[in-house]
Design a protein around this motif. Structure first.
Motif, PDB file in Angstrom:
ATOM      1  N   THR A   1      33.397  39.930  45.677  1.00  0.00           N
ATOM      2  CA  THR A   1      33.684  38.734  46.476  1.00  0.00           C
ATOM      3  C   THR A   1      33.275  38.934  47.930  1.00  0.00           C
TER       4      THR A   1
ATOM      5  N   ALA B   1      33.914  32.680  51.061  1.00  0.00           N
ATOM      6  CA  ALA B   1      34.516  33.369  49.921  1.00  0.00           C
ATOM      7  C   ALA B   1      35.673  34.209  50.432  1.00  0.00           C
TER       8      ALA B   1
ATOM      9  N   ASP C   1      26.635  29.508  42.629  1.00  0.00           N
ATOM     10  CA  ASP C   1      26.208  29.918  43.973  1.00  0.00           C
ATOM     11  C   ASP C   1      25.449  28.807  44.693  1.00  0.00           C
TER      12      ASP C   1
ATOM     13  N   THR D   1      31.129  33.292  37.472  1.00  0.00           N
ATOM     14  CA  THR D   1      31.328  32.036  38.198  1.00  0.00           C
ATOM     15  C   THR D   1      30.636  32.034  39.546  1.00  0.00           C
ATOM     16  N   SER D   2      30.709  33.141  40.268  1.00  0.00           N
ATOM     17  CA  SER D   2      30.079  33.180  41.599  1.00  0.00           C
ATOM     18  C   SER D   2      28.572  33.038  41.490  1.00  0.00           C
ATOM     19  N   ARG D   3      27.981  33.619  40.481  1.00  0.00           N
ATOM     20  CA  ARG D   3      26.535  33.515  40.295  1.00  0.00           C
ATOM     21  C   ARG D   3      26.137  32.116  39.823  1.00  0.00           C
TER      22      ARG D   3
ATOM     23  N   VAL E   1      34.685  36.719  37.638  1.00  0.00           N
ATOM     24  CA  VAL E   1      34.309  36.662  39.057  1.00  0.00           C
ATOM     25  C   VAL E   1      32.790  36.695  39.188  1.00  0.00           C
TER      26      VAL E   1
ATOM     27  N   VAL F   1      29.717  38.274  47.984  1.00  0.00           N
ATOM     28  CA  VAL F   1      29.485  36.831  47.974  1.00  0.00           C
ATOM     29  C   VAL F   1      29.610  36.277  49.389  1.00  0.00           C
TER      30      VAL F   1
ATOM     31  N   PHE G   1      34.922  29.725  47.533  1.00  0.00           N
ATOM     32  CA  PHE G   1      35.077  30.592  46.370  1.00  0.00           C
ATOM     33  C   PHE G   1      36.230  31.534  46.694  1.00  0.00           C
TER      34      PHE G   1
END
Length: 215
Positions: free
Chosen positions: A155, A177, A115, A110-112, A107, A158, A126
């Motif tokens: 999340t 997200a 982004d 991938t989010s970073r 998590v 995010v 996301f």
């Protein structure tokens, strides 16, 4: 069903549920890029029409390299999971915690890594898969639920980042997200897959920070 073609990364998609989600996205007209650690485990996804990339979803560097190579993306769904538990608090071993940690690492990574791409998309999405047990934790699942709760908190952060970026730029919110909670993913994989395939049909402001449960 959306009429817009989207590019979606399924990170750590080599589970049975990952294959179900990949098929649902492809059926909805989206381009799917599935990642896994070996080409062998990715073969069923390729057969289902997904693009495949051998890359570690828990590694920020691996995901950053992938993001730079594949370019514009409209969605990222980290699917690294697993279960180890039981034995009450005394049974929550360090080995079990370490075995479950990759779900949170995926998590974060991938989010970073994606982004910028998701915020640049006209409809970036996301989403993570969590557990209904976050609201009803048990001693025998403390390791598992602690990491799911951490993934949910990440999340939500995010989601706040997407909202703040839109406000600061004085632009409408385009990225969102969200969190999907399940009791057991394999039991509701078809429903979760249908929900994920339709994320681009909903307004970002409605989706951002949303929690949906499938039980």
């Amino acid at each position: 069903m959306t009429e817009m073609h989207r590019r979606v990364v399924l990170a750590g998609a080599t589970s049975r549920a990952g294959l179900t989600i990949a098929r649902a996205l492809a059926a909805a007209g989206h381009e799917v890029i599935s990642t896994g650690r070996t080409a062998e485990r990715l073969a069923p996804l390729a057969e289902a029409g997904s693009g495949i990339e051998v890359a570690d979803a828990t590694s920020f560097e691996a995901m950053r390299t992938l993001a730079e190579r594949i370019g514009p993306i409209d969605g990222v769904i980290p699917l690294v999971g697993g279960w180890r538990g039981g034995g009450g608090l005394a049974g929550q071993s360090d080995d079990d915690f370490e075995a479950l940690l990759p779900s949170l690492q995926a998590v974060r990574a991938t989010s970073r890594a994606f982004d910028a791409a998701l915020r640049a998309s006209p409809a970036g999405r996301f989403a993570i898969v969590s557990s209904v047990m976050v609201e009803r934790p048990l001693a025998g699942s403390a390791n598992y639920i602690a990491l799911k709760a951490a993934s949910e908190a990440w999340t939500r952060a995010v989601a706040q980042g997407y909202a703040k970026a839109a406000r600061d730029a004085d632009e409408p919110l385009r990225a969102a997200a969200g969190i999907v909670r399940v009791r057991g993913l394999d039991d509701v994989a078809d429903r979760v897959a249908a929900h994920i395939a339709q994320l681009w049909d909903e307004n970002a402001a409605t989706l951002n920070g949303q929690v949906v449960e499938f039980v």
